[in-house]
Design a protein around this motif. Structure first.
Motif, PDB file in Angstrom:
ATOM      1  N   TYR A 100       0.823  -1.204   0.000  1.00 34.93           N
ATOM      2  CA  TYR A 100       0.000   0.000   0.000  1.00 34.93           C
ATOM      3  C   TYR A 100       0.862   1.262   0.000  1.00 34.93           C
ATOM      4  CZ  TYR A 100      -3.763  -3.173   1.431  1.00 34.93           C
ATOM      5  OH  TYR A 100      -4.671  -4.205   1.496  1.00 34.93           O
ATOM      6  N   ILE A 101       1.970   1.180   0.732  1.00 34.38           N
ATOM      7  CA  ILE A 101       2.873   2.326   0.849  1.00 34.38           C
ATOM      8  C   ILE A 101       4.317   1.831   0.819  1.00 34.38           C
ATOM      9  CG2 ILE A 101       1.250   3.732   2.203  1.00 34.38           C
ATOM     10  CD1 ILE A 101       2.842   2.967   4.714  1.00 34.38           C
ATOM     11  N   ASP A 102       5.240   2.755   0.605  1.00 36.21           N
ATOM     12  CA  ASP A 102       6.668   2.494   0.736  1.00 36.21           C
ATOM     13  C   ASP A 102       7.217   3.439   1.789  1.00 36.21           C
ATOM     14  OD1 ASP A 102       7.186   0.459  -1.355  1.00 36.21           O
ATOM     15  OD2 ASP A 102       6.514   2.045  -2.706  1.00 36.21           O
ATOM     16  N   ILE A 103       8.190   2.969   2.563  1.00 35.90           N
ATOM     17  CA  ILE A 103       8.730   3.778   3.663  1.00 35.90           C
ATOM     18  C   ILE A 103      10.254   3.849   3.588  1.00 35.90           C
ATOM     19  CG2 ILE A 103       9.027   3.939   6.170  1.00 35.90           C
ATOM     20  CD1 ILE A 103       6.281   2.807   6.546  1.00 35.90           C
ATOM     21  N   ASP A 104      10.773   5.056   3.724  1.00 33.57           N
ATOM     22  CA  ASP A 104      12.201   5.295   3.909  1.00 33.57           C
ATOM     23  C   ASP A 104      12.414   5.439   5.411  1.00 33.57           C
ATOM     24  OD1 ASP A 104      14.770   6.221   4.142  1.00 33.57           O
ATOM     25  OD2 ASP A 104      14.560   7.870   2.711  1.00 33.57           O
ATOM     26  N   TRP A 105      12.737   4.318   6.072  1.00 40.98           N
ATOM     27  CA  TRP A 105      12.821   4.324   7.530  1.00 40.98           C
ATOM     28  C   TRP A 105      13.935   5.228   8.040  1.00 40.98           C
ATOM     29  CZ3 TRP A 105       8.814   2.313   9.952  1.00 40.98           C
ATOM     30  CH2 TRP A 105       8.069   1.315   9.331  1.00 40.98           C
ATOM     31  N   ARG A 106      15.031   5.292   7.324  1.00 39.82           N
ATOM     32  CA  ARG A 106      16.157   6.090   7.798  1.00 39.82           C
ATOM     33  C   ARG A 106      15.819   7.577   7.840  1.00 39.82           C
ATOM     34  NH1 ARG A 106      21.285   5.458   8.974  1.00 39.82           N
ATOM     35  NH2 ARG A 106      22.772   7.134   8.679  1.00 39.82           N
ATOM     36  N   ASN A 107      15.132   8.050   6.813  1.00 42.90           N
ATOM     37  CA  ASN A 107      14.766   9.457   6.763  1.00 42.90           C
ATOM     38  C   ASN A 107      13.362   9.733   7.278  1.00 42.90           C
ATOM     39  OD1 ASN A 107      17.223  10.567   5.545  1.00 42.90           O
ATOM     40  ND2 ASN A 107      16.647   9.358   3.748  1.00 42.90           N
ATOM     41  N   ARG A 108      12.696   8.664   7.758  1.00 42.36           N
ATOM     42  CA  ARG A 108      11.392   8.784   8.412  1.00 42.36           C
ATOM     43  C   ARG A 108      10.339   9.411   7.505  1.00 42.36           C
ATOM     44  NH1 ARG A 108      11.420   5.383  12.134  1.00 42.36           N
ATOM     45  NH2 ARG A 108       9.821   6.498  13.329  1.00 42.36           N
ATOM     46  N   ARG A 109      10.282   8.932   6.268  1.00 44.10           N
ATOM     47  CA  ARG A 109       9.295   9.428   5.321  1.00 44.10           C
ATOM     48  C   ARG A 109       8.593   8.253   4.636  1.00 44.10           C
ATOM     49  NH1 ARG A 109       8.977  14.652   4.511  1.00 44.10           N
ATOM     50  NH2 ARG A 109       7.712  14.276   2.644  1.00 44.10           N
ATOM     51  N   TRP A 110       7.390   8.501   4.138  1.00 45.06           N
ATOM     52  CA  TRP A 110       6.609   7.481   3.457  1.00 45.06           C
ATOM     53  C   TRP A 110       6.017   8.070   2.179  1.00 45.06           C
ATOM     54  CZ3 TRP A 110       1.556   8.380   2.200  1.00 45.06           C
ATOM     55  CH2 TRP A 110       0.947   9.466   2.840  1.00 45.06           C
ATOM     56  N   CYS A 111       5.602   7.200   1.272  1.00 43.30           N
ATOM     57  CA  CYS A 111       4.871   7.630   0.081  1.00 43.30           C
ATOM     58  C   CYS A 111       3.890   6.527  -0.309  1.00 43.30           C
ATOM     59  CB  CYS A 111       5.803   7.968  -1.073  1.00 43.30           C
ATOM     60  SG  CYS A 111       6.691   6.556  -1.749  1.00 43.30           S
ATOM     61  N   ALA A 112       2.784   6.904  -0.899  1.00 42.66           N
ATOM     62  CA  ALA A 112       1.785   5.933  -1.341  1.00 42.66           C
ATOM     63  C   ALA A 112       2.313   5.174  -2.550  1.00 42.66           C
ATOM     64  CB  ALA A 112       0.485   6.649  -1.689  1.00 42.66           C
ATOM     65  N   ALA A 113       2.035   3.890  -2.602  1.00 40.99           N
ATOM     66  CA  ALA A 113       2.456   3.065  -3.733  1.00 40.99           C
ATOM     67  C   ALA A 113       1.397   3.113  -4.829  1.00 40.99           C
ATOM     68  CB  ALA A 113       2.667   1.625  -3.281  1.00 40.99           C
ATOM     69  N   PRO A 114       1.789   3.058  -6.087  1.00 41.78           N
ATOM     70  CA  PRO A 114       0.808   3.095  -7.177  1.00 41.78           C
ATOM     71  C   PRO A 114      -0.018   1.809  -7.205  1.00 41.78           C
ATOM     72  CG  PRO A 114       2.995   2.622  -8.032  1.00 41.78           C
ATOM     73  CD  PRO A 114       3.172   2.968  -6.584  1.00 41.78           C
ATOM     74  N   PRO A 115      -1.272   1.878  -7.660  1.00 43.04           N
ATOM     75  CA  PRO A 115      -2.105   0.676  -7.755  1.00 43.04           C
ATOM     76  C   PRO A 115      -1.497  -0.342  -8.725  1.00 43.04           C
ATOM     77  CG  PRO A 115      -3.446   2.655  -7.927  1.00 43.04           C
ATOM     78  CD  PRO A 115      -2.023   3.087  -8.038  1.00 43.04           C
ATOM     79  N   VAL A 116      -1.500  -1.597  -8.317  1.00 46.33           N
ATOM     80  CA  VAL A 116      -0.923  -2.679  -9.108  1.00 46.33           C
ATOM     81  C   VAL A 116      -1.828  -3.907  -9.013  1.00 46.33           C
ATOM     82  CG1 VAL A 116       1.025  -4.275  -9.323  1.00 46.33           C
ATOM     83  CG2 VAL A 116       1.454  -1.882  -8.806  1.00 46.33           C
ATOM     84  N   LEU A 117      -1.946  -4.605 -10.114  1.00 47.40           N
ATOM     85  CA  LEU A 117      -2.659  -5.873 -10.140  1.00 47.40           C
ATOM     86  C   LEU A 117      -1.644  -6.974 -10.409  1.00 47.40           C
ATOM     87  CD1 LEU A 117      -5.436  -7.333 -10.121  1.00 47.40           C
ATOM     88  CD2 LEU A 117      -5.447  -7.073 -12.611  1.00 47.40           C
ATOM     89  N   THR A 118      -1.598  -7.984  -9.557  1.00 49.05           N
ATOM     90  CA  THR A 118      -0.619  -9.053  -9.736  1.00 49.05           C
ATOM     91  C   THR A 118      -1.228 -10.395  -9.326  1.00 49.05           C
ATOM     92  OG1 THR A 118       1.637  -9.779  -9.217  1.00 49.05           O
ATOM     93  CG2 THR A 118       0.403  -8.757  -7.434  1.00 49.05           C
ATOM     94  N   ARG A 119      -0.865 -11.438 -10.039  1.00 51.45           N
ATOM     95  CA  ARG A 119      -1.353 -12.772  -9.722  1.00 51.45           C
ATOM     96  C   ARG A 119      -0.722 -13.294  -8.434  1.00 51.45           C
ATOM     97  NH1 ARG A 119       0.469 -16.514 -12.330  1.00 51.45           N
ATOM     98  NH2 ARG A 119       1.886 -15.552 -13.817  1.00 51.45           N
ATOM     99  N   LEU A 120      -1.481 -14.105  -7.721  1.00 50.95           N
ATOM    100  CA  LEU A 120      -0.935 -14.855  -6.602  1.00 50.95           C
ATOM    101  C   LEU A 120      -0.411 -16.182  -7.155  1.00 50.95           C
ATOM    102  CD1 LEU A 120      -3.795 -14.240  -4.004  1.00 50.95           C
ATOM    103  CD2 LEU A 120      -1.675 -12.943  -4.311  1.00 50.95           C
TER     104      LEU A 120
END
Length: 316
Positions: free
Chosen positions: A55-75
């Motif tokens: 759902y999101i990606d996080i840069d833990w070192r710099n304490r920032r986050w951003c929303a991830a783009p919508p993706v469709l993928t097979r299980l």
């Protein structure tokens, strides 16, 4: 409780990006509206699960986050099931509802089980499909990216287990903690006590992890540092185990168990989660996390990339 997880994901999706401190503050405010009994560590666990679920990606070192783009993928080999993940703005949710009403897709909203005092996660959007070509066409119509199977492709991206960049030793007299592998927690120490994983505060007050190895200090994340320390032990701990399914023809698929105190790094966790589209099950009695529908080929790659032996699990 209202769909707190869905509301949180909507809020983060509309925001797009920001600092972790602001995200946690907003999470506390929203979650407290529906429950006053949230554990102190619940926001951090929710964020890590949100990263695992893509759902999101996080840069833990710099304490920032951003929303991830919508993706469709097979299980992987999940009997014609795929997951629609990524950010969910109001406009995107409206497109999903319209697609359902038009009969373009069959969608199941599946919850991830979580303890009562945790913040609920968003419902996973599981899509049923007949063939790959039709799934790709549907993704194009909806305007989302299509990845044939992230779980199988992601194992090629798993980085080798190596220390980060060299860094200076912690300042003498500053608060210092060392990670206790047996207890699964950091404990205050007056000074470094040999090789191991340590946590300290930088001059900008941000907490960072460093690993001491053969007299040299290296930058690391908490998760990577745990396995760097574990790798140096002479006796295998088998903190990662795998149990195959019992159904005929499904012997190469099973459940990956990860002991508490040995969390998978972000990418490894996302690969494991994207095998079933749900956050890992929490086994409090066995003190482990269980990732379902994980092919043996993926489980062994995860273990090898972390310098670990993949043990066998006969029961939970």
């Amino acid at each position: 409780m209202a769909d707190t997880g869905g509301l949180l994901l909507r809020w983060l999706s509309e925001q797009g990006a920001g600092t972790l401190s602001d995200a946690k503050q907003g999470m506390w405010w929203l979650a407290a509206k529906y429950s006053q009994d949230i554990e102190p560590g619940a926001p951090g666990r929710w964020l890590r699960d949100a990263v695992s679920l893509a759902y999101i990606d996080i840069d833990w070192r710099n304490r920032r986050w951003c929303a991830a783009p919508p993706v469709l993928t097979r299980l992987p080999q999940a009997r014609g099931l795929a997951i629609l993940t990524g950010s969910r703005t109001a406009a995107f949710d409206a497109r999903i509802v319209q697609a359902e009403q038009d009969g373009l897709l069959e969608l199941f909203r599946v919850p991830s089980a979580r303890p009562p005092r945790d913040i609920p996660l968003p419902l996973s959007l599981i899509v049923q499909f007949d063939d790959d070509a039709g799934l790709a066409d549907w993704a194009a119509e909806l305007g989302v990216s299509y990845t044939p199977c992230f779980a199988l492709q992601g194992i090629a991206l798993l980085p080798p287990l190596i220390p980060g960049a060299s860094t200076s030793a912690p300042e003498f007299g500053k608060p210092l903690e060392q990670y206790d592998l047996e207890r699964g927690e950091y404990r205050p120490v007056p000074r470094p006590r040999g090789d191991g994983l340590y946590r300290l505060k930088r001059r900008d007050s941000k907490r960072v992890c460093q690993v001491l190895r053969d007299g040299q200090w290296y930058e690391t994340s908490h998760e990577q540092g745990v396995y760097l320390v574990l790798e140096t032990r002479s006796q295998a701990a088998d903190v990662l185990r795998w149990r195959p399914e019992k159904d005929s023809g499904r012997e190469q698929f099973g459940t990956l168990f990860v002991d508490w105190g040995y969390p998978l790094p972000d990418l490894h966790r996302r690969v494991a989660v994207m095998c079933c589209g749900l956050a890992p099950r929490i086994n409090a009695q066995a003190e482990n996390l269980a990732y379902d529908n994980v092919p043996y080929a993926i489980a062994i790659k995860i273990a090898q990339s972390l310098g670990q032996h993949l043990g066998e699990n006969d029961d939970e």
